[in-house]
Design a protein around this motif. Structure first.
Motif, PDB file in Angstrom:
ATOM      1  N   TYR A 106      38.836  47.257 -30.064  1.00 19.44           N
ATOM      2  CA  TYR A 106      37.434  47.346 -30.456  1.00 19.44           C
ATOM      3  C   TYR A 106      37.306  47.056 -31.948  1.00 19.44           C
ATOM      4  O   TYR A 106      38.080  47.567 -32.759  1.00 19.44           O
ATOM      5  N   ALA A 107      36.320  46.254 -32.289  1.00 22.51           N
ATOM      6  CA  ALA A 107      36.089  45.937 -33.700  1.00 22.51           C
ATOM      7  C   ALA A 107      35.472  47.130 -34.414  1.00 22.51           C
ATOM      8  O   ALA A 107      34.539  47.753 -33.917  1.00 22.51           O
ATOM      9  N   ARG A 108      36.009  47.458 -35.558  1.00 21.49           N
ATOM     10  CA  ARG A 108      35.481  48.506 -36.416  1.00 21.49           C
ATOM     11  C   ARG A 108      35.337  47.954 -37.834  1.00 21.49           C
ATOM     12  O   ARG A 108      35.995  46.987 -38.193  1.00 21.49           O
ATOM     13  N   ARG A 109      34.499  48.578 -38.629  1.00 19.52           N
ATOM     14  CA  ARG A 109      34.359  48.148 -40.016  1.00 19.52           C
ATOM     15  C   ARG A 109      35.709  48.305 -40.725  1.00 19.52           C
ATOM     16  O   ARG A 109      36.262  49.394 -40.801  1.00 19.52           O
ATOM     17  N   GLY A 110      36.261  47.222 -41.182  1.00 16.48           N
ATOM     18  CA  GLY A 110      37.513  47.271 -41.907  1.00 16.48           C
ATOM     19  C   GLY A 110      38.743  47.360 -41.028  1.00 16.48           C
ATOM     20  O   GLY A 110      39.849  47.578 -41.550  1.00 16.48           O
ATOM     21  N   GLY A 111      38.616  47.203 -39.731  1.00 12.74           N
ATOM     22  CA  GLY A 111      39.797  47.289 -38.877  1.00 12.74           C
ATOM     23  C   GLY A 111      39.430  47.277 -37.406  1.00 12.74           C
ATOM     24  O   GLY A 111      38.388  46.747 -37.010  1.00 12.74           O
ATOM     25  N   VAL A 112      40.285  47.890 -36.584  1.00 16.52           N
ATOM     26  CA  VAL A 112      40.052  47.931 -35.139  1.00 16.52           C
ATOM     27  C   VAL A 112      40.439  49.302 -34.610  1.00 16.52           C
ATOM     28  O   VAL A 112      41.152  50.076 -35.259  1.00 16.52           O
ATOM     29  N   SER A 113      39.965  49.599 -33.405  1.00 16.16           N
ATOM     30  CA  SER A 113      40.403  50.768 -32.639  1.00 16.16           C
ATOM     31  C   SER A 113      41.019  50.221 -31.356  1.00 16.16           C
ATOM     32  O   SER A 113      40.377  49.454 -30.631  1.00 16.16           O
ATOM     33  N   ASP A 114      42.248  50.610 -31.090  1.00 11.58           N
ATOM     34  CA  ASP A 114      43.020  49.989 -30.019  1.00 11.58           C
ATOM     35  C   ASP A 114      43.162  50.934 -28.819  1.00 11.58           C
ATOM     36  O   ASP A 114      43.944  51.881 -28.873  1.00 11.58           O
ATOM     37  N   PRO A 115      42.428  50.702 -27.730  1.00 10.91           N
ATOM     38  CA  PRO A 115      42.576  51.577 -26.564  1.00 10.91           C
ATOM     39  C   PRO A 115      43.962  51.495 -25.943  1.00 10.91           C
ATOM     40  O   PRO A 115      44.445  52.469 -25.361  1.00 10.91           O
ATOM     41  N   ALA A 116      44.619  50.341 -26.070  1.00 10.99           N
ATOM     42  CA  ALA A 116      45.976  50.218 -25.523  1.00 10.99           C
ATOM     43  C   ALA A 116      46.932  51.161 -26.223  1.00 10.99           C
ATOM     44  O   ALA A 116      47.829  51.736 -25.594  1.00 10.99           O
ATOM     45  N   ALA A 117      46.761  51.350 -27.524  1.00  8.49           N
ATOM     46  CA  ALA A 117      47.631  52.264 -28.259  1.00  8.49           C
ATOM     47  C   ALA A 117      47.465  53.692 -27.748  1.00  8.49           C
ATOM     48  O   ALA A 117      48.435  54.445 -27.637  1.00  8.49           O
ATOM     49  N   VAL A 118      46.227  54.074 -27.439  1.00  5.12           N
ATOM     50  CA  VAL A 118      45.968  55.403 -26.887  1.00  5.12           C
ATOM     51  C   VAL A 118      46.701  55.572 -25.565  1.00  5.12           C
ATOM     52  O   VAL A 118      47.357  56.596 -25.313  1.00  5.12           O
ATOM     53  N   LEU A 119      46.617  54.574 -24.703  1.00  3.48           N
ATOM     54  CA  LEU A 119      47.210  54.681 -23.375  1.00  3.48           C
ATOM     55  C   LEU A 119      48.729  54.563 -23.418  1.00  3.48           C
ATOM     56  O   LEU A 119      49.421  55.093 -22.538  1.00  3.48           O
ATOM     57  N   ARG A 120      49.268  53.888 -24.424  1.00  2.00           N
ATOM     58  CA  ARG A 120      50.729  53.873 -24.578  1.00  2.00           C
ATOM     59  C   ARG A 120      51.241  55.265 -24.917  1.00  2.00           C
ATOM     60  O   ARG A 120      52.278  55.706 -24.406  1.00  2.00           O
TER      61      ARG A 120
ATOM     62  N   ASN B  34      31.784  49.963 -28.139  1.00  6.42           N
ATOM     63  CA  ASN B  34      33.184  49.541 -28.179  1.00  6.42           C
ATOM     64  C   ASN B  34      33.266  48.092 -27.711  1.00  6.42           C
ATOM     65  O   ASN B  34      33.322  47.810 -26.514  1.00  6.42           O
ATOM     66  N   LEU B  35      33.268  47.173 -28.649  1.00  8.27           N
ATOM     67  CA  LEU B  35      33.314  45.750 -28.344  1.00  8.27           C
ATOM     68  C   LEU B  35      34.324  45.069 -29.258  1.00  8.27           C
ATOM     69  O   LEU B  35      34.443  45.410 -30.438  1.00  8.27           O
ATOM     70  N   SER B  36      35.040  44.096 -28.708  1.00  6.88           N
ATOM     71  CA  SER B  36      35.903  43.272 -29.545  1.00  6.88           C
ATOM     72  C   SER B  36      35.043  42.301 -30.340  1.00  6.88           C
ATOM     73  O   SER B  36      33.846  42.110 -30.064  1.00  6.88           O
ATOM     74  N   ALA B  37      35.652  41.653 -31.320  1.00  6.60           N
ATOM     75  CA  ALA B  37      34.902  40.679 -32.117  1.00  6.60           C
ATOM     76  C   ALA B  37      34.350  39.561 -31.226  1.00  6.60           C
ATOM     77  O   ALA B  37      33.201  39.136 -31.385  1.00  6.60           O
ATOM     78  N   ALA B  38      35.160  39.100 -30.266  1.00  9.70           N
ATOM     79  CA  ALA B  38      34.707  38.036 -29.366  1.00  9.70           C
ATOM     80  C   ALA B  38      33.573  38.517 -28.469  1.00  9.70           C
ATOM     81  O   ALA B  38      32.631  37.764 -28.173  1.00  9.70           O
ATOM     82  N   GLU B  39      33.624  39.775 -28.036  1.00  8.78           N
ATOM     83  CA  GLU B  39      32.566  40.319 -27.181  1.00  8.78           C
ATOM     84  C   GLU B  39      31.263  40.490 -27.949  1.00  8.78           C
ATOM     85  O   GLU B  39      30.169  40.289 -27.393  1.00  8.78           O
ATOM     86  N   ILE B  40      31.350  40.843 -29.228  1.00  6.83           N
ATOM     87  CA  ILE B  40      30.147  40.923 -30.061  1.00  6.83           C
ATOM     88  C   ILE B  40      29.481  39.559 -30.132  1.00  6.83           C
ATOM     89  O   ILE B  40      28.253  39.423 -29.968  1.00  6.83           O
ATOM     90  N   GLU B  41      30.285  38.522 -30.351  1.00  3.91           N
ATOM     91  CA  GLU B  41      29.729  37.172 -30.425  1.00  3.91           C
ATOM     92  C   GLU B  41      29.143  36.743 -29.090  1.00  3.91           C
ATOM     93  O   GLU B  41      28.109  36.061 -29.041  1.00  3.91           O
ATOM     94  N   ALA B  42      29.786  37.125 -27.983  1.00  2.42           N
ATOM     95  CA  ALA B  42      29.278  36.757 -26.663  1.00  2.42           C
ATOM     96  C   ALA B  42      27.918  37.397 -26.399  1.00  2.42           C
ATOM     97  O   ALA B  42      27.008  36.761 -25.838  1.00  2.42           O
ATOM     98  N   PHE B  43      27.747  38.655 -26.809  1.00  2.00           N
ATOM     99  CA  PHE B  43      26.439  39.298 -26.642  1.00  2.00           C
ATOM    100  C   PHE B  43      25.383  38.625 -27.506  1.00  2.00           C
ATOM    101  O   PHE B  43      24.238  38.421 -27.069  1.00  2.00           O
ATOM    102  N   ARG B  44      25.751  38.272 -28.713  1.00  6.60           N
ATOM    103  CA  ARG B  44      24.776  37.595 -29.587  1.00  6.60           C
ATOM    104  C   ARG B  44      24.346  36.265 -28.974  1.00  6.60           C
ATOM    105  O   ARG B  44      23.166  35.898 -29.012  1.00  6.60           O
ATOM    106  N   ALA B  45      25.306  35.550 -28.396  1.00  2.34           N
ATOM    107  CA  ALA B  45      24.982  34.252 -27.795  1.00  2.34           C
ATOM    108  C   ALA B  45      24.107  34.403 -26.552  1.00  2.34           C
ATOM    109  O   ALA B  45      23.342  33.487 -26.211  1.00  2.34           O
ATOM    110  N   ALA B  46      24.211  35.554 -25.881  1.00  2.11           N
ATOM    111  CA  ALA B  46      23.433  35.786 -24.649  1.00  2.11           C
ATOM    112  C   ALA B  46      22.085  36.433 -24.927  1.00  2.11           C
ATOM    113  O   ALA B  46      21.325  36.690 -23.987  1.00  2.11           O
ATOM    114  N   ARG B  47      21.749  36.679 -26.195  1.00  2.00           N
ATOM    115  CA  ARG B  47      20.493  37.353 -26.525  1.00  2.00           C
ATOM    116  C   ARG B  47      19.291  36.534 -26.030  1.00  2.00           C
ATOM    117  O   ARG B  47      19.230  35.327 -26.245  1.00  2.00           O
TER     118      ARG B  47
END
Length: 371
Positions: free
Chosen positions: A191-205, A138-151
């Protein structure tokens, strides 16, 4: 034949559920009946006073959600519950939790120094460095890029890969905590998903609506959960924790918002998993105790979102999942009765096994196991 194949596929999918699916003695949801703590039905009252636990419905909003509730009666004073709820004796005891720590406002990454990955966790670190929207994390698009940069550089040894992965997870958890502490649900990155996102905030709302069970004694609780850090009760205490725990045999970094509020009418415990590394998207345990007859009515409404109960065989998976959720609550209720211990020692976790027990929340080897 097709029905048998569909059922077999569904059962196979259960092997990947984020919580155990072995049989558990759990009360049924009483024909879909909700729980009104102000006006119990005669049958509910009879069963509770006879020492039974009763199940109640927690309405689900989509195919990735599981909801379940359980209540029981205990002949103890509410004050005892409140004292236990805020006691420092309520600490982490779940064997699947291997490390944890508080994340106070203004904390630095040093507050998460205890989050580490061992050499045996190198595959988890590598998964994060290679993450993609369609991956297991479960990573956002920015978090995916941050992990790639830290490889680490190609050819790095296992220890370096694990250490680098843990360092980036510490950064992520701190950033997520800071964003939630400052902006609440509006600070949750999807969270980034193929073709969209999964929103934990929506679950908690959606989960904030479960506060209706105590609306007669705490009418603004739902608003407080939705608008955190604004609109908070002057008697409420919020704390944040990072947790590393084993979920489905894998280390799972989790960020938890824990809220307690004790008044003469209610002892309240809310645990929200606002970030989860894998296996489920978000969860909430809303538990409490209110005066009833000569003791207290103790209840727990539990909600978890996991993609693993959607799709083929989803209804079967959700049926078993709800029963497992209720069964995990009952196990804690039974331990309370057997030990005669303060109610909230187990109430802090009673929705989903593996959920945190802090003095300030569905999951043993699984995401619920609150869960």
């Amino acid at each position: 034949m097709l029905a048998r194949l569909s059922r077999a596929a569904a059962l196979a999918g259960l092997l990947c559920l984020p919580f155990p699916v072995e049989a558990a003695d759990a009360p049924a949801a009483d024909d879909g009946q909700a729980l009104d703590v102000r006006r119990l039905s005669p049958e509910q009252r009879r069963r509770l006073l006879a020492g039974e636990t009763i199940g109640y419905q927690v309405a689900e909003s989509n195919e990735t959600e599981l909801g379940a509730g359980v209540a029981m009666y205990l002949p103890v004073p509410l004050a005892r519950v409140g004292e236990a709820l805020t006691s420092p004796d309520i600490v982490l005891k779940e064997p699947s939790i291997t490390a944890w720590g508080p994340v106070a406002p203004g904390a630095t990454v040093a507050a998460l120094a205890g989050y580490k990955l061992a050499g045996g966790d190198v595959a988890e670190a590598q998964d994060a460095f290679d993450a993609a929207p369609a991956g297991r994390l479960n990573l956002s698009a920015a978090e995916i890029e941050a992990f790639r940069a830290a490889r680490p550089a190609r050819g790095a040894d296992r220890a370096t890969v694990a250490q680098s992965g843990a360092a980036q997870w510490r950064v992520l958890l701190l950033q997520r905590a800071q964003q939630f502490q400052a902006r609440g649900l509006d600070g949750e990155a999807p969270y980034a998903r193929r073709g969209g996102v999964s929103d934990p905030a929506a679950v908690l709302r959606v989960a904030a609506g479960d506060a209706r069970i105590v609306a007669h004694v705490m009418p603004r609780l739902a608003e407080a959960l939705l608008r955190f850090p604004a609109e908070q009760s002057p008697t409420a205490i919020s704390q944040f924790y990072w947790v590393k725990r084993q979920v489905q045999g894998r280390p799972d970094p989790i960020l938890i918002h824990h809220l307690v509020d004790v008044t003469p009418q209610l002892a309240l415990y809310v645990e929200r998993h606002v970030y989860v590394g894998h296996s489920y998207n978000a969860s909430q345990i809303l538990s409490g105790a209110v005066p009833y007859e000569d003791g207290v009515l103790v209840f727990s409404s539990n909600r978890v979102s996991t993609d693993q109960v959607a799709g083929l065989g989803g209804e079967l998976k959700r049926t078993i999942g709800r029963r497992q959720l209720r069964g995990e609550i009952v196990k804690r209720f039974d331990r309370i009765r057997a030990a005669g211990a303060p109610v909230m020692i187990s109430l802090a976790w009673m929705g989903m096994r593996g959920h945190l027990r802090f003095s300030s929340p569905p999951l043993p080897d699984g995401a619920l196991d609150h869960v």
